[in-house]
Enzyme design. Structure first.
Site, PDB file in Angstrom:
ATOM      1  N   ARG A 136       0.862  -1.192   0.000  1.00  0.00           N
ATOM      2  CA  ARG A 136       0.000   0.000   0.000  1.00  0.00           C
ATOM      3  C   ARG A 136       0.886   1.227   0.000  1.00  0.00           C
ATOM      4  O   ARG A 136       1.735   1.383   0.869  1.00  0.00           O
ATOM      5  CB  ARG A 136      -0.918   0.017   1.225  1.00  0.00           C
ATOM      6  CG  ARG A 136      -2.153   0.916   1.035  1.00  0.00           C
ATOM      7  CD  ARG A 136      -2.935   1.123   2.323  1.00  0.00           C
ATOM      8  NE  ARG A 136      -2.147   1.863   3.274  1.00  0.00           N
ATOM      9  CZ  ARG A 136      -2.037   1.552   4.571  1.00  0.00           C
ATOM     10  NH1 ARG A 136      -2.681   0.535   5.094  1.00  0.00           N
ATOM     11  NH2 ARG A 136      -1.273   2.275   5.362  1.00  0.00           N
ATOM     12  N   GLU A 156       4.544   7.304   2.630  1.00  0.00           N
ATOM     13  CA  GLU A 156       5.387   6.120   2.810  1.00  0.00           C
ATOM     14  C   GLU A 156       4.873   4.997   1.928  1.00  0.00           C
ATOM     15  O   GLU A 156       3.738   5.027   1.445  1.00  0.00           O
ATOM     16  CB  GLU A 156       5.389   5.658   4.273  1.00  0.00           C
ATOM     17  CG  GLU A 156       4.027   5.216   4.749  1.00  0.00           C
ATOM     18  CD  GLU A 156       4.062   4.104   5.802  1.00  0.00           C
ATOM     19  OE1 GLU A 156       5.100   3.462   5.989  1.00  0.00           O
ATOM     20  OE2 GLU A 156       3.010   3.875   6.414  1.00  0.00           O
ATOM     21  N   ASN A 158       4.308   0.831   2.070  1.00  0.00           N
ATOM     22  CA  ASN A 158       4.228  -0.290   3.018  1.00  0.00           C
ATOM     23  C   ASN A 158       4.408  -1.621   2.309  1.00  0.00           C
ATOM     24  O   ASN A 158       3.703  -1.903   1.333  1.00  0.00           O
ATOM     25  CB  ASN A 158       2.863  -0.291   3.700  1.00  0.00           C
ATOM     26  CG  ASN A 158       2.677   0.920   4.591  1.00  0.00           C
ATOM     27  OD1 ASN A 158       3.300   1.017   5.646  1.00  0.00           O
ATOM     28  ND2 ASN A 158       1.852   1.860   4.167  1.00  0.00           N
ATOM     29  N   SER A 163      -2.741  -2.808   5.810  1.00  0.00           N
ATOM     30  CA  SER A 163      -4.081  -3.179   6.281  1.00  0.00           C
ATOM     31  C   SER A 163      -5.179  -2.268   5.759  1.00  0.00           C
ATOM     32  O   SER A 163      -4.928  -1.325   5.018  1.00  0.00           O
ATOM     33  CB  SER A 163      -4.087  -3.205   7.805  1.00  0.00           C
ATOM     34  OG  SER A 163      -3.707  -1.948   8.291  1.00  0.00           O
ATOM     35  N   LYS A 344      12.005   2.907   6.082  1.00  0.00           N
ATOM     36  CA  LYS A 344      11.963   4.339   5.729  1.00  0.00           C
ATOM     37  C   LYS A 344      13.300   4.783   5.133  1.00  0.00           C
ATOM     38  O   LYS A 344      13.353   5.675   4.290  1.00  0.00           O
ATOM     39  CB  LYS A 344      11.643   5.183   6.969  1.00  0.00           C
ATOM     40  CG  LYS A 344      10.400   4.746   7.757  1.00  0.00           C
ATOM     41  CD  LYS A 344       9.124   4.981   6.993  1.00  0.00           C
ATOM     42  CE  LYS A 344       7.860   4.807   7.823  1.00  0.00           C
ATOM     43  NZ  LYS A 344       7.458   3.427   8.137  1.00  0.00           N
ATOM     44  N   LYS A 406      11.592   9.954  11.351  1.00  0.00           N
ATOM     45  CA  LYS A 406      11.031   8.587  11.322  1.00  0.00           C
ATOM     46  C   LYS A 406      12.082   7.515  11.595  1.00  0.00           C
ATOM     47  O   LYS A 406      13.143   7.537  10.995  1.00  0.00           O
ATOM     48  CB  LYS A 406      10.436   8.302   9.945  1.00  0.00           C
ATOM     49  CG  LYS A 406       9.350   9.246   9.500  1.00  0.00           C
ATOM     50  CD  LYS A 406       8.758   8.756   8.184  1.00  0.00           C
ATOM     51  CE  LYS A 406       7.683   9.693   7.691  1.00  0.00           C
ATOM     52  NZ  LYS A 406       7.008   9.158   6.510  1.00  0.00           N
ATOM     53  N   GLU A 410       6.998   0.193  11.663  1.00  0.00           N
ATOM     54  CA  GLU A 410       5.694   0.203  11.016  1.00  0.00           C
ATOM     55  C   GLU A 410       4.584   0.243  12.053  1.00  0.00           C
ATOM     56  O   GLU A 410       4.800  -0.125  13.205  1.00  0.00           O
ATOM     57  CB  GLU A 410       5.515  -1.079  10.176  1.00  0.00           C
ATOM     58  CG  GLU A 410       6.394  -1.158   8.965  1.00  0.00           C
ATOM     59  CD  GLU A 410       6.202   0.021   8.028  1.00  0.00           C
ATOM     60  OE1 GLU A 410       5.079   0.534   7.929  1.00  0.00           O
ATOM     61  OE2 GLU A 410       7.187   0.435   7.411  1.00  0.00           O
ATOM     62  N   GLY A 411       3.417   0.661  11.613  1.00  0.00           N
ATOM     63  CA  GLY A 411       2.242   0.503  12.456  1.00  0.00           C
ATOM     64  C   GLY A 411       1.799   1.765  13.173  1.00  0.00           C
ATOM     65  O   GLY A 411       0.815   1.755  13.903  1.00  0.00           O
ATOM     66  N   ARG A 493      -7.918   7.630   4.881  1.00  0.00           N
ATOM     67  CA  ARG A 493      -7.932   7.767   6.347  1.00  0.00           C
ATOM     68  C   ARG A 493      -7.915   9.239   6.678  1.00  0.00           C
ATOM     69  O   ARG A 493      -7.179  10.004   6.046  1.00  0.00           O
ATOM     70  CB  ARG A 493      -6.686   7.130   6.960  1.00  0.00           C
ATOM     71  CG  ARG A 493      -6.776   5.664   7.131  1.00  0.00           C
ATOM     72  CD  ARG A 493      -5.467   5.109   7.632  1.00  0.00           C
ATOM     73  NE  ARG A 493      -4.377   5.414   6.723  1.00  0.00           N
ATOM     74  CZ  ARG A 493      -3.106   5.140   6.975  1.00  0.00           C
ATOM     75  NH1 ARG A 493      -2.761   4.597   8.115  1.00  0.00           N
ATOM     76  NH2 ARG A 493      -2.171   5.438   6.098  1.00  0.00           N
TER      77      ARG A 493
END
Ligand code: ADP
Ligand code: MG
Ligand code: MG
Length: 517
Positions: A136, A156, A158, A163, A344, A406, A410-411, A493
């Site tokens: 993603r 970024e 992924n 998800s 990253k 950064k 992740e997450g 989002r």
């Protein structure tokens, strides 16, 4: 007024208290009816209800779809298959990847733990040539003061546990349904020119992501066990996952449409429930379901929705479990190297304007068109090397204010923002600075507003920032053959503007959909 500001100035239409109440109760019922749900936060219900696993509540959702420029949406979609191939090629280039990761090994135990898993399997020899990526790529609309046209900038990329494909398709369906109420019924939204006759574009995330997993399953070929065992896909998950319904949207599609058995396996149960027969040099991964111990399956594909964060590895046993998956014949989504390609640090290196050779290495010679398409989406990023521009920007409070720092994680919830950056850096040993990258903050439209219904029932409204994700899947072999490369489905989002962070699962933002203008 710039175009984006004009669009956002009157949006969304104002709701009366009665309208808001009606809309919220319609949405609450719709989410439960249609599986736009999460397990409730443990702080919000009794421990007893959590342990019994009997409750679900609405995922955090916006009441309105958010306006997003059609040109940026199309641009993000158009570049996805190029990004898929780029990250597949980076993963195949162990030498290049290794040289960059090398710099992190002595300062980042997690990255170094992952590299050790790869090293161990490399010594023994990999038995699976194919890798699967369910990616993603995340973007924001960049609208700096004085610019007429917004541009699309990547937040970024992924490569592991990307998800919300499952739930985001449902938000698009929710908003579409609210916009398409039959005439004569009580309306859900007050009228607004942006909503008139428009619905969110089709969201095929579930179909696309499941098709990627199904492609890997069939490319695996026949059983490698003797005697032959039935084949399956395994979803490796975190114990107590609250976002389970997002994952079930994919596994249901695999079982019901692709007719592939899928099992969910907690990271902590891998060593108890899977094995690799010592006598079989092709190393099939055998899974024995605890509820039917007399039937074993051979896993063709292992889809990781866990093992992306250091907290997933609480002991050597968890690392041993990751190694068991990695050395097996199952196709990994992702492999350790593909997970590491999403660091990253890699994104910063690719975006380095002084090292255009890094990106060019992965493109056909002379293909400046593809290079331009990718570079257009890069925001400035820096390492923190001594005497470098990044260090200068990060240590000065005024310049740090327009940046984010950064780590290789992740997450959500891991970054350091703006004026906190200089103090943070000074609080850690200078030798550790190289595990961080500095990125210029993207500037989304400042006037955007929306209303969100949180999982605990609270309704909040105000200025917001939205992030668009585009899903892509790719299946490739170590010699560079591409068996499947698809783009499809998206995630919007939206978070409160005051919040720097953006993850839905991390509790910062809400699932949304888009109205293209
Ligand atoms: P993670 O892998 O943890 O999701 P991200 O790079 O996506 O890390 O950062 C988390 C959040 O921080 C994003 O969702 C976004 O809200 C914010 N963020 C990250 N980079 C930028 C940026 N360059 N400009 C603006 N916001 C950013
Ligand atoms: Mg990420
Ligand atoms: Mg992110």
């Amino acid at each position: 007024m710039a175009a984006a500001e004009a669009v956002h100035a009157t949006y969304p239409p104002r709701l009366t208290a009665e309208q808001e109440q009606f809309l919220v109760s319609t949405i609450k019922d719709w989410t439960i009816q249609n599986g736009l749900t999460v397990r409730p936060p443990a702080t919000f219900v009794s421990q007893d209800a959590v342990s019994k696993g009997v409750l679900g509540t609405n995922a955090p959702v916006t009441l309105f779809p958010s306006p997003f420029p059609r040109s940026s949406f199309e641009e993000a979609r158009a570049v996805q298959k190029i990004y898929n191939k780029l990250y597949a090629d980076i993963t195949r280039d162990e030498k290049w990847l290794g040289e960059i990761i090398q710099e992190l090994l002595d300062v980042d135990d997690f990255v170094s733990g992952l590299w050790k898993v790869h090293d161990a399997v490399k010594k023994e020899g990999y038995v699976q040539d194919l890798s699967l990526g369910l990616f993603r790529s995340d973007y924001m609309e960049h609208t700096p003061a004085g610019s007429e046209n917004p541009s699309l900038k990547q937040v970024e990329f992924n490569t592991i546990s990307s998800s919300f494909g499952g739930l985001s398709s449902r938000v698009a369906a929710l908003h579409s349904e609210l916009l398409s109420f039959p005439p004569g019924q009580p309306i859900n939204y007050p009228s607004h020119p942006l909503l008139d006759g428009r619905v969110p574009p089709k969201n095929t995330a579930v179909e696309t992501l499941s098709a990627g997993l199904a492609a890997a399953h069939s490319a695996y070929g026949p059983s490698k066990s003797s005697p032959s065992l039935p084949l399956c896909i395994i979803f490796v998950v975190q114990e107590g996952e609250r976002n389970i319904f997002d994952q079930l949207a994919l596994s249901s599609r695999l079982s019901n449409f692709h007719k592939i058995p899928v099992f969910r396996l907690n990271t902590t149960d891998i060593l108890d429930l899977t094995s690799i027969p010592g006598s079989n040099s092709s190393r099939p991964l055998i899974y024995t379901p605890p509820h039917a111990p007399s039937t074993s399956f051979e896993a063709t594909t292992v889809y990781l929705r866990g093992f992306y964060a250091p907290t997933d590895y609480t002991s050597e046993r968890d690392w041993a479990a990751r190694l068991q998956l990695e050395r097996s014949a199952a196709i990994k989504c992702p492999t350790v190297l593909n997970q590491l390609s999403g660091c990253k640090k890699i994104q910063q290196v690719l975006a380095d304007p002084n090292r255009e050779d890094h990106l060019s290495r992965f493109l056909s010679p002379g293909d400046s068109d593809t290079a331009d398409k990718l570079r257009r989406t890069f925001a400035p990023q820096y390492d923190l090397h001594e005497n470098g521009r990044g260090r200068e920007l990060a240590l000065n409070v005024e310049t740090a204010a327009s940046h984010v720092l950064k780590p290789q994680r992740e997450g959500g919830g891991n970054n350091i923002y703006k004026t906190a950056i200089p103090g943070f850096l000074r609080s850690i040993p200078e030798k550790d600075w190289k595990s961080w990258v500095l990125m210029e903050l993207i500037q989304p439209p400042s006037e955007a507003k929306n209303v969100a219904l949180r999982s605990d029932g609270a309704v909040i409204s105000g200025n917001v920032v939205s992030e668009l994700g585009i899903f892509g899947t790719i299946l490739w072999s170590s010699d560079g053959r591409i068996l499947h490369n698809e783009e499809g489905g998206w995630l919007m989002r939206t978070k409160a503007k005051e919040s720097d962070e953006g993850g839905v699962a991390a509790g910062f933002s809400s699932l949304d959909s888009v109205i293209l203008y």
